[in-house]
Write a protein that holds these residues in place. Sequence first.
Motif, mmCIF file in Angstrom:
data_model
loop_
_atom_site.group_PDB
_atom_site.id
_atom_site.type_symbol
_atom_site.label_atom_id
_atom_site.label_comp_id
_atom_site.label_asym_id
_atom_site.label_seq_id
_atom_site.Cartn_x
_atom_site.Cartn_y
_atom_site.Cartn_z
ATOM 1 N N GLY A 36 -0.677 76.222 63.767
ATOM 2 C CA GLY A 36 -0.244 77.542 63.316
ATOM 3 C C GLY A 36 1.254 77.665 63.154
ATOM 4 N N SER A 37 2.029 76.844 63.881
ATOM 5 C CA SER A 37 3.489 76.870 63.712
ATOM 6 C C SER A 37 3.958 75.794 62.740
ATOM 7 C CB SER A 37 4.192 76.711 65.060
ATOM 8 O OG SER A 37 3.903 75.454 65.645
ATOM 9 N N LEU A 61 3.561 76.597 59.182
ATOM 10 C CA LEU A 61 4.541 77.509 58.582
ATOM 11 C C LEU A 61 5.727 76.743 57.997
ATOM 12 C CD1 LEU A 61 4.541 80.254 61.360
ATOM 13 C CD2 LEU A 61 3.797 80.581 58.991
ATOM 14 N N SER A 71 3.115 82.484 53.433
ATOM 15 C CA SER A 71 3.381 83.620 54.306
ATOM 16 C C SER A 71 2.687 83.428 55.646
ATOM 17 C CB SER A 71 2.888 84.912 53.666
ATOM 18 O OG SER A 71 1.468 84.942 53.634
ATOM 19 N N ARG A 72 3.161 84.141 56.657
ATOM 20 C CA ARG A 72 2.543 84.068 57.980
ATOM 21 C C ARG A 72 1.086 84.508 57.919
ATOM 22 N NH1 ARG A 72 6.135 83.436 62.251
ATOM 23 N NH2 ARG A 72 8.343 83.481 61.644
ATOM 24 N N GLU A 73 0.804 85.525 57.108
ATOM 25 C CA GLU A 73 -0.560 86.027 56.992
ATOM 26 C C GLU A 73 -1.483 84.974 56.380
ATOM 27 O OE1 GLU A 73 2.283 89.154 57.479
ATOM 28 O OE2 GLU A 73 2.152 87.625 55.887
ATOM 29 N N VAL A 108 -1.023 81.660 56.382
ATOM 30 C CA VAL A 108 -1.197 80.551 57.321
ATOM 31 C C VAL A 108 -2.161 80.937 58.439
ATOM 32 C CG1 VAL A 108 -0.036 79.086 59.017
ATOM 33 C CG2 VAL A 108 1.025 79.507 56.786
ATOM 34 N N ALA A 109 -2.060 82.168 58.932
ATOM 35 C CA ALA A 109 -2.967 82.622 59.986
ATOM 36 C C ALA A 109 -4.415 82.618 59.505
ATOM 37 C CB ALA A 109 -2.563 84.020 60.457
ATOM 38 N N LEU A 127 1.014 77.322 67.721
ATOM 39 C CA LEU A 127 1.760 78.572 67.702
ATOM 40 C C LEU A 127 1.785 79.207 69.097
ATOM 41 C CD1 LEU A 127 3.286 80.497 65.775
ATOM 42 C CD2 LEU A 127 1.134 81.734 65.457
ATOM 43 N N LYS A 185 5.784 80.129 69.643
ATOM 44 C CA LYS A 185 6.175 81.444 69.133
ATOM 45 C C LYS A 185 7.228 82.141 69.993
ATOM 46 C CE LYS A 185 2.305 84.151 71.139
ATOM 47 N NZ LYS A 185 1.675 83.065 71.906
#
Length: 419
Positions: free
Chosen positions: A73-74, A77, A91-93, A95-96, A124, A128
């Motif tokens: 998750g990290s 990004l 975007s973070r969204e 990737v999530a 992540l 984070k």
Amino acid sequence: MTTHVLDDLEARGLVAHSTDRDALRADLSAGPVTYYVGFDPTAPSLHMGNLLQLLTARRLQLAGHRPLILVGGSTGLIGDPRDVGERTMNSRETVADWVERIRAQVEQYVSFEGDNAARVVNNLDWTKDVNVIDFLRDIGKHFPVNRMLDRQVVASRLESGISYTEFSYVLLQSMDYLELYRRYGTSLQTGGSDQWGNITAGVELVRRAEGAKVHALSTPLITKADGTKFGKSTGGALWLDPEMLSPYAFYQTWIQAEDTKVVEYLRQFTFLDLEEIDAIAVESAEKPGLRIAQRRLAAEVTAMVHGHDEVRAAEQASAALFGRAELVDLPTATLRAALSEAGLVSVPAGTTIVDALTAAGLVDSKSAARRAVKEGGAYVNNVRVEDPDETVDRHTLDGGLVVLRKGKKSVAGAEVERA
């Protein structure tokens, strides 16, 4: 006598590199080893290369070892640097969302029960809240810049340019190994040979930060006979998500495996005994026209990824397109996927059979289409055509689909547009 898992991996051609082979063998023999393999969500689905890593993880688990499947998750990004140039950051969204999709995919290949139950982790969770000062002091200090510059992908990008973000990716991935060592006692990382630099950087970080000796093992890149690879960056990705690549198309890719590679794929991508694979290879060489090895490969891998029902549907579709099974028995989605692979064109209502054969590329001209009909070599839905000016409308199957064939082997499809 039970074969050591390392011997089995080597016999299947699944070891490209490893750290101290004797030490790794000893640790794998001494008791359960916790190991991990990671996947970055840089696309909404895993692909053929990732599948090899998952199956390797499964082989180690079947030998009694404990798998950790990391979904990045990290690191997703950021993106691992590539020879072809800088990645576009998602975007973070996005990737999530991809993390959850990939988590669902990886869970079908390892067992979450028993003493060596698998665990899915997300990097992540431990990155984070890390601040930049701590990251530079605790992680960055262990990475000599001259060693980072020597990495092949970095060296290849220095002239064209590489961002500090991608340049620093190796620190994040190495931090994963250190964190998993501290949390779970992880002592082995596996991955593709293209990740060998990142993997060994993690080994080195654990040594520098904890004074511990851990292991690494990489599998070879999967290539075609000409040396080119299957991959999303080359436009030839064999996606595991059925929405991105239909099960029929997935099956067909395996059944089209080259004779010089099919036995290699059987060893790497199936759990068949090596003795059985050798027997398949002998039989296939004696009867090359039957494509025995390819059919077994396609059935085994498609069943693992999509289930036995999709194997039966793919086999039935292949037979039905050439008149060896009933087209009306095929699910519409399977027929559409099969025709898309063969070549599917859209035609307006009222199109004649001559025009449909021409539009589908089965003949070079209308006159050639008429000649094919006259000579008895044109078929619609596996029925020989007698009237070249008849329209295809009255032959449509579910979904407005029509199967067109010229001779015994040339097949295409037409989809009649609805008014």
